[in-house]
Scaffold this motif. Structure first.
Motif, PDB file in Angstrom:
ATOM      1  N   LEU A   1       0.857  -1.174   0.000  1.00 46.29           N
ATOM      2  CA  LEU A   1       0.000   0.000   0.000  1.00 46.29           C
ATOM      3  C   LEU A   1       0.900   1.233   0.000  1.00 46.29           C
ATOM      4  CD1 LEU A   1      -2.781   1.450   0.366  1.00 46.29           C
ATOM      5  CD2 LEU A   1      -2.363   1.306   2.842  1.00 46.29           C
ATOM      6  N   LEU A   2       0.752   2.070  -1.034  1.00 49.45           N
ATOM      7  CA  LEU A   2       1.518   3.302  -1.122  1.00 49.45           C
ATOM      8  C   LEU A   2       0.717   4.436  -0.503  1.00 49.45           C
ATOM      9  CD1 LEU A   2       4.073   4.746  -2.282  1.00 49.45           C
ATOM     10  CD2 LEU A   2       2.717   5.187  -4.344  1.00 49.45           C
ATOM     11  N   VAL A   3       1.332   5.138   0.439  1.00 52.23           N
ATOM     12  CA  VAL A   3       0.695   6.257   1.139  1.00 52.23           C
ATOM     13  C   VAL A   3       1.501   7.517   0.839  1.00 52.23           C
ATOM     14  CG1 VAL A   3      -0.051   7.167   3.369  1.00 52.23           C
ATOM     15  CG2 VAL A   3      -0.027   4.688   2.981  1.00 52.23           C
ATOM     16  N   ASP A   4       0.835   8.530   0.298  1.00 55.75           N
ATOM     17  CA  ASP A   4       1.535   9.759  -0.055  1.00 55.75           C
ATOM     18  C   ASP A   4       0.678  10.957   0.330  1.00 55.75           C
ATOM     19  OD1 ASP A   4       3.585  11.318  -0.983  1.00 55.75           O
ATOM     20  OD2 ASP A   4       3.274  10.882  -3.104  1.00 55.75           O
ATOM     21  N   SER A   5       1.326  12.113   0.445  1.00 48.33           N
ATOM     22  CA  SER A   5       0.657  13.377   0.730  1.00 48.33           C
ATOM     23  C   SER A   5       0.809  14.293  -0.474  1.00 48.33           C
ATOM     24  CB  SER A   5       1.263  14.034   1.974  1.00 48.33           C
ATOM     25  OG  SER A   5       1.036  13.246   3.126  1.00 48.33           O
ATOM     26  N   ILE A   6      -0.250  15.020  -0.796  1.00 49.74           N
ATOM     27  CA  ILE A   6      -0.211  15.861  -1.993  1.00 49.74           C
ATOM     28  C   ILE A   6       0.197  17.296  -1.694  1.00 49.74           C
ATOM     29  CG2 ILE A   6      -1.937  14.418  -3.113  1.00 49.74           C
ATOM     30  CD1 ILE A   6      -3.999  16.596  -2.605  1.00 49.74           C
ATOM     31  N   THR A   7       0.235  17.681  -0.424  1.00 46.68           N
ATOM     32  CA  THR A   7       0.613  19.052  -0.086  1.00 46.68           C
ATOM     33  C   THR A   7       1.980  19.458  -0.636  1.00 46.68           C
ATOM     34  OG1 THR A   7      -0.744  18.981   1.923  1.00 46.68           O
ATOM     35  CG2 THR A   7       0.943  20.683   1.806  1.00 46.68           C
ATOM     36  N   PRO A   8       3.017  18.600  -0.564  1.00 41.69           N
ATOM     37  CA  PRO A   8       4.312  19.010  -1.119  1.00 41.69           C
ATOM     38  C   PRO A   8       4.282  19.265  -2.617  1.00 41.69           C
ATOM     39  CG  PRO A   8       4.584  17.133   0.350  1.00 41.69           C
ATOM     40  CD  PRO A   8       3.118  17.288   0.111  1.00 41.69           C
ATOM     41  N   TYR A   9       3.235  18.794  -3.305  1.00 42.39           N
ATOM     42  CA  TYR A   9       3.163  18.934  -4.762  1.00 42.39           C
ATOM     43  C   TYR A   9       2.238  20.066  -5.192  1.00 42.39           C
ATOM     44  CZ  TYR A   9       4.611  14.049  -4.026  1.00 42.39           C
ATOM     45  OH  TYR A   9       5.238  12.906  -3.599  1.00 42.39           O
ATOM     46  N   SER A  10       1.804  20.881  -4.260  1.00 39.74           N
ATOM     47  CA  SER A  10       0.782  21.889  -4.571  1.00 39.74           C
ATOM     48  C   SER A  10       1.328  23.100  -5.309  1.00 39.74           C
ATOM     49  CB  SER A  10       0.088  22.358  -3.282  1.00 39.74           C
ATOM     50  OG  SER A  10       1.035  22.936  -2.386  1.00 39.74           O
ATOM     51  N   GLN A  11       2.643  23.262  -5.362  1.00 43.25           N
ATOM     52  CA  GLN A  11       3.245  24.369  -6.093  1.00 43.25           C
ATOM     53  C   GLN A  11       3.678  23.906  -7.477  1.00 43.25           C
ATOM     54  OE1 GLN A  11       3.187  27.378  -4.630  1.00 43.25           O
ATOM     55  NE2 GLN A  11       2.262  26.369  -2.847  1.00 43.25           N
ATOM     56  N   ARG A  12       3.633  24.804  -8.450  1.00 47.17           N
ATOM     57  CA  ARG A  12       4.040  24.444  -9.809  1.00 47.17           C
ATOM     58  C   ARG A  12       5.548  24.611  -9.981  1.00 47.17           C
ATOM     59  NH1 ARG A  12       0.615  22.947 -13.261  1.00 47.17           N
ATOM     60  NH2 ARG A  12       2.044  23.379 -14.990  1.00 47.17           N
ATOM     61  N   GLU A  13       6.258  23.930  -9.135  1.00 48.64           N
ATOM     62  CA  GLU A  13       7.706  23.871  -9.196  1.00 48.64           C
ATOM     63  C   GLU A  13       8.119  22.566  -8.539  1.00 48.64           C
ATOM     64  OE1 GLU A  13       8.531  26.456  -5.131  1.00 48.64           O
ATOM     65  OE2 GLU A  13       8.687  27.422  -7.097  1.00 48.64           O
ATOM     66  N   ALA A  14       9.355  22.191  -8.700  1.00 48.16           N
ATOM     67  CA  ALA A  14       9.795  20.914  -8.169  1.00 48.16           C
ATOM     68  C   ALA A  14       9.800  20.925  -6.641  1.00 48.16           C
ATOM     69  CB  ALA A  14      11.193  20.593  -8.696  1.00 48.16           C
ATOM     70  N   PRO A  15       9.144  19.960  -6.003  1.00 46.29           N
ATOM     71  CA  PRO A  15       9.237  19.879  -4.546  1.00 46.29           C
ATOM     72  C   PRO A  15      10.627  19.380  -4.141  1.00 46.29           C
ATOM     73  CG  PRO A  15       8.097  17.956  -5.410  1.00 46.29           C
ATOM     74  CD  PRO A  15       8.366  18.860  -6.581  1.00 46.29           C
ATOM     75  N   ASP A  16      11.012  19.676  -2.916  1.00 41.51           N
ATOM     76  CA  ASP A  16      12.283  19.130  -2.428  1.00 41.51           C
ATOM     77  C   ASP A  16      12.217  17.612  -2.326  1.00 41.51           C
ATOM     78  OD1 ASP A  16      13.358  21.672  -2.203  1.00 41.51           O
ATOM     79  OD2 ASP A  16      12.688  21.914  -0.133  1.00 41.51           O
ATOM     80  N   ARG A  17      11.085  17.111  -1.914  1.00 41.73           N
ATOM     81  CA  ARG A  17      10.835  15.678  -1.788  1.00 41.73           C
ATOM     82  C   ARG A  17       9.365  15.486  -1.448  1.00 41.73           C
ATOM     83  NH1 ARG A  17      14.791  13.765   1.164  1.00 41.73           N
ATOM     84  NH2 ARG A  17      13.824  11.741   1.518  1.00 41.73           N
ATOM     85  N   GLY A  18       8.894  14.266  -1.591  1.00 37.46           N
ATOM     86  CA  GLY A  18       7.549  13.942  -1.163  1.00 37.46           C
ATOM     87  C   GLY A  18       7.575  13.282   0.209  1.00 37.46           C
ATOM     88  N   LEU A  19       6.420  12.780   0.633  1.00 34.62           N
ATOM     89  CA  LEU A  19       6.290  12.152   1.947  1.00 34.62           C
ATOM     90  C   LEU A  19       5.800  10.713   1.826  1.00 34.62           C
ATOM     91  CD1 LEU A  19       4.606  15.169   3.790  1.00 34.62           C
ATOM     92  CD2 LEU A  19       6.981  14.417   4.023  1.00 34.62           C
ATOM     93  N   ALA A  20       6.049  10.085   0.694  1.00 29.83           N
ATOM     94  CA  ALA A  20       5.508   8.749   0.441  1.00 29.83           C
ATOM     95  C   ALA A  20       6.199   7.691   1.290  1.00 29.83           C
ATOM     96  CB  ALA A  20       5.638   8.401  -1.034  1.00 29.83           C
ATOM     97  N   THR A  21       5.404   6.694   1.655  1.00 30.28           N
ATOM     98  CA  THR A  21       5.936   5.500   2.301  1.00 30.28           C
ATOM     99  C   THR A  21       5.126   4.307   1.817  1.00 30.28           C
ATOM    100  OG1 THR A  21       6.583   4.553   4.449  1.00 30.28           O
ATOM    101  CG2 THR A  21       4.434   5.594   4.328  1.00 30.28           C
TER     102      THR A  21
END
Length: 353
Positions: A246-266
């Protein structure tokens, strides 16, 4: 190569529905990008499972990847919750609900036939408006729909006003009686994500400190697989096609139209065990392969990478100045293609191996 049987000459969406995978997924060691193809779609988009169409995420319209053959949802009073709209396995339909989260419309489950243009309300309860503080007691709050693996049914959560639980239910793709799978202790206002495998269901409950739960479809007590976390929304859940992760991720880090530093997936092993990171290093927009449990993701700002399984050895597939997810949530991996946004343009990376 993908382990399993791929029927020769499968190019249409109906053929795609007859493809059979044994579940082992791609051979990551030999996987490579053989070419790129522009996709004629403006803004965020979501690729169909057969790789021939895209759903535009800014308006309820579908086109071929070359921009032709546009079909749009055309019915007054139907607001489409596009971030939670999903393709059917045979790529001929879209399932969605009315926009409950932003517009507070009372949500029914709708199916849009992208071939013929027909729009069908599967769960009309006769209520159109949801009034916060004074909801209609006849309202059935239908949320987070998705398809059964064979496309014959739609599965979703059903709540009623001011109740702190929802039923997980199923209805035929052409309509009919709604059947209950199980009930979970999470009210419709707190249920923020829902995912199904062949024998399990997972959900995220809570806006402030979301918890992730896992349960069998045949009953039994649910298991909390991730405790609450203040800095994560956990609004993206997905099972690997073989159901082992089961992949769990958060979309908040991706809310800007630029590259995020990293995501929060586990990644959580569904058979038991501790969660593991998708890979060492920065991981953004991870998405499962069409079979097995390989994952493609972006190592910001612009390296498309793949692992054979969660926690596996990363392999670089493609580099650019900036790579983003096509729908601002996850990459679009279907058999033979990976949809990404490369330097601002939706692009298909053609895969072999």
């Amino acid at each position: 190569m993908f382990a399993g049987v791929l029927l020769a000459g499968c190019s249409s969406s109906s053929d795609w529905g007859r493809q059979v995978f044994a579940g082992a997924g791609p051979d990551v060691a030999s996987l490579k990008v053989t070419g790129t193809e522009p996709v004629r779609s403006e803004g965020p988009s979501r690729l169909s499972p057969d790789g021939t169409r895209v759903l535009r995420m800014t308006e309820p319209c579908v086109t071929a990847v070359d921009g032709t053959g546009e079909r749009c949802v055309e019915r007054d009073g139907v607001s489409v919750d596009l971030p939670r709209a999903w393709w059917s396995p045979d790529s001929t339909k879209i399932v969605f609900t009315n926009d409950y989260w932003r517009r507070f419309d009372e949500p029914d489950v709708w199916v849009f036939d992208v071939v013929g243009g027909e729009l069908t309300n599967l769960t009309d309860d006769g209520v159109d408006d949801y009034k916060i503080g004074d909801p209609d007691r006849a309202a059935r709050i239908d949320l987070l729909p998705s398809w059964s693996p064979d496309g014959s049914a739609v599965r979703f959560a059903r709540g009623v006003p001011e109740r702190e639980s929802v039923e997980l239910v199923s209805v035929g793709a052409d309509g009919g009686e709604v059947s209950t799978v199980r009930e979970i202790d999470c009210g419709p206002h707190d249920l923020v994500a829902l995912a199904w495998s062949a024998d399990r269901v997972a959900w995220t409950c809570g806006m402030d400190e979301p918890e992730v739960w896992l349960a069998g479809l045949d009953g039994g007590d649910p298991e909390r697989v991730l405790p609450g976390a203040e800095d994560e929304d956990r609004m993206s859940l997905s099972f690997s096609p073989d159901g082992e992760w089961l992949l769990v991720d958060s979309i908040t880090p991706y809310s800007q139209r630029e590259a995020p530093d990293r995501g929060l997936a586990t990644a959580v092993p569904t058979g038991g065990g501790d969660p593991v990171p998708v890979a060492d290093g920065a991981v953004a927009y991870p998405a499962w392969s069409p079979g097995g449990h390989a994952l493609a993701y972006v190592e910001p700002p612009g390296t498309v990478t793949v692992v054979a399984e969660p926690g596996g050895e990363p392999k670089e597939l493609h580099t650019a100045d900036l790579v983003l997810a096509p729908d601002a949530m996850r990459l679009g991996w279907v058999y033979g293609s990976l949809l990404v946004h490369v330097d601002g343009e939706p692009t298909l990376l053609r895969l072999s191996g």
